[in-house]
Each structure stands twice: as structure tokens, then as C-alpha cells.
Scaffold this motif. Structure first.
Motif, mmCIF file in Angstrom:
data_model
loop_
_atom_site.group_PDB
_atom_site.id
_atom_site.type_symbol
_atom_site.label_atom_id
_atom_site.label_comp_id
_atom_site.label_asym_id
_atom_site.label_seq_id
_atom_site.Cartn_x
_atom_site.Cartn_y
_atom_site.Cartn_z
ATOM 1 N N ALA A 45 1.013 -1.214 0.086
ATOM 2 C CA ALA A 45 0.003 -0.037 0.049
ATOM 3 C C ALA A 45 0.788 1.235 -0.017
ATOM 4 O O ALA A 45 2.082 1.134 0.708
ATOM 5 N N PRO A 46 0.461 2.261 -0.698
ATOM 6 C CA PRO A 46 -0.780 2.311 -1.370
ATOM 7 C C PRO A 46 -0.503 2.072 -2.876
ATOM 8 O O PRO A 46 0.733 2.277 -3.286
ATOM 9 N N PHE A 47 -1.389 1.419 -3.368
ATOM 10 C CA PHE A 47 -1.551 1.162 -4.759
ATOM 11 C C PHE A 47 -2.873 1.083 -5.443
ATOM 12 O O PHE A 47 -3.926 1.443 -4.646
ATOM 13 N N TYR A 48 -2.910 1.539 -6.711
ATOM 14 C CA TYR A 48 -4.134 1.678 -7.713
ATOM 15 C C TYR A 48 -4.291 1.073 -8.889
ATOM 16 O O TYR A 48 -3.248 1.005 -9.476
ATOM 17 N N LYS A 101 -7.576 -1.778 -23.388
ATOM 18 C CA LYS A 101 -6.932 -3.209 -23.837
ATOM 19 C C LYS A 101 -6.065 -3.759 -22.529
ATOM 20 O O LYS A 101 -5.262 -5.028 -22.979
ATOM 21 N N ASN A 102 -5.616 -3.067 -21.580
ATOM 22 C CA ASN A 102 -4.706 -3.455 -20.913
ATOM 23 C C ASN A 102 -5.122 -3.177 -19.259
ATOM 24 O O ASN A 102 -6.216 -2.482 -19.111
ATOM 25 N N PHE A 103 -4.344 -3.296 -18.471
ATOM 26 C CA PHE A 103 -4.753 -3.149 -16.918
ATOM 27 C C PHE A 103 -3.252 -2.349 -16.545
ATOM 28 O O PHE A 103 -2.106 -2.368 -17.068
ATOM 29 N N ILE A 104 -3.527 -1.291 -15.426
ATOM 30 C CA ILE A 104 -2.436 -0.480 -15.065
ATOM 31 C C ILE A 104 -2.348 -0.570 -13.447
ATOM 32 O O ILE A 104 -3.546 -0.449 -12.865
ATOM 33 N N ILE A 105 -1.219 -0.905 -12.962
ATOM 34 C CA ILE A 105 -0.941 -0.714 -11.427
ATOM 35 C C ILE A 105 -0.016 0.354 -11.328
ATOM 36 O O ILE A 105 1.113 0.200 -11.723
ATOM 37 N N LEU A 106 -0.411 1.245 -10.305
ATOM 38 C CA LEU A 106 0.459 2.286 -9.881
ATOM 39 C C LEU A 106 0.703 1.838 -8.424
ATOM 40 O O LEU A 106 -0.193 1.925 -7.501
ATOM 41 N N GLU A 107 1.946 1.694 -8.048
ATOM 42 C CA GLU A 107 2.302 1.545 -6.634
ATOM 43 C C GLU A 107 3.297 2.741 -6.141
ATOM 44 O O GLU A 107 4.327 3.097 -6.554
#
Length: 166
Positions: free
Chosen positions: A33-36, A42-48
Motif C-alpha cells: 500500500a498504497p497502490f491503484y 486493452k490492458n491493466f495498469i497498476i500504480l504503486e
């Protein structure tokens, strides 16, 4: 963040944010944490990591201390309207980005590279982490890059060459 692609010491036993298939192989992602987690067309995005603010000529939005839902909705709107590269260019913070689909993945640090990414790869496997101890814990056999080790020792432990970790 820890990313495991086709690695036998994967995250199956741990709580993963993502358990998926990429290029037909096992793909696991675990985040601190924190992550979004955002879903694109067409894709997935993770911001950590820590997101401070978004700023462009028309809009300034402070993201620190905002609820997760607000940040996700705001970033999703910007990405939908302008694209992820535009969003990343105008987003300030100390974070790691993972973009993935079933066709591949891309791992990036923030634009000023305040958050490091450590990784290991060979012909068939890839393992990356934002903390070196997480990476070492999952390695089968530890080997050191002798050239990088020599560079670190020759600079009196003050410098590790870019793109190289012992």
C-alpha cells in the motif's frame, strides 16, 4: 511491488493483487500500500507508491491524502481522455507503474526514477521488485555480477552503475 513471470518461486502462496496469464505463462503481482489498480481499454495498469499531484496547463489536482476511489476515478478519466503516457508525463510522485495484458507487460518507475526497480531475468523467467530484499528472498541461487561488484568497490561504495545490481 513484486512481479513474477514464469518463475517457480512465484507468489502463489502469498496474497497477490493479480494472478493471470501473460503470453500463456503464469504472471503474479503483489503490491504494498498504497497502490491503484486501473483498467484500460486493452490492458491493466497498476500504480504503486505515493502520488502527489497531477498538473497540466488546464488542471491541477492534488492526490495526496485523497481517498483511493477518488484517485482511481480521476486517473481513469485522464487516461481515457488523453492516454496513459500523457497522464504519466503530468503525474508527480514516487511510484512504480506496471502495464500488462495477455500479450505482454511493461514496468516503469516514475519519470524522475525516485523509486528503484530491481530485477532478474533469463531466457524464460522474469522477476522484479521495488525492494531488493523481496527479490533476493525469491531467488533460487544467488549469483553476483562481478563487473558491477568491481565498479561499486572501485568507487568506495558510493555508486552503483545504472541498470546494474549486484
Amino acid at each position: 511491488m513484486i512481479i513474477s513471470f514464469n518463475f517457480k518461486n512465484s507468489l502463489k502462496k502469498e496474497n497477490s493483487v493479480v494472478k493471470s496469464k501473460v503470453l500463456g505463462k503464469d504472471f503474479f503481482v503483489g503490491c504494498d500500500a498504497p497502490f491503484y489498480f486501473l483498467q484500460g481499454k486493452k490492458n491493466f495498469i497498476i500504480l504503486e507508491g505515493d502520488l502527489y499531484y497531477f498538473y497540466d496547463a488546464n488542471l491541477t489536482e492534488y492526490l495526496s491524502n485523497r481517498p483511493e476511489k477518488f484517485v482511481i476515478n480521476f486517473l481513469s478519466k485522464i487516461i481515457k481522455e488523453k492516454g496513459f503516457n500523457y497522464c504519466r508525463k503530468h503525474l508527480e510522485g514516487s511510484y512504480t507503474t506496471l502495464i500488462f495484458s495477455n500479450k505482454g507487460f511493461k514496468l516503469q518507475a516514475d519519470k524522475l526514477k525516485r523509486k528503484e526497480i530491481f530485477y532478474f531475468y533469463d531466457k524464460n523467467r522474469f522477476l522484479a521488485a521495488s525492494k531488493l530484499d523481496e527479490l533476493i528472498r525469491r531467488m533460487d541461487k544467488l549469483e553476483y555480477d562481478q563487473n558491477t561488484l568491481a565498479s561499486i568497490l572501485s568507487t568506495h561504495y558510493q555508486y552503483s552503475p545504472s541498470r546494474h545490481t549486484i
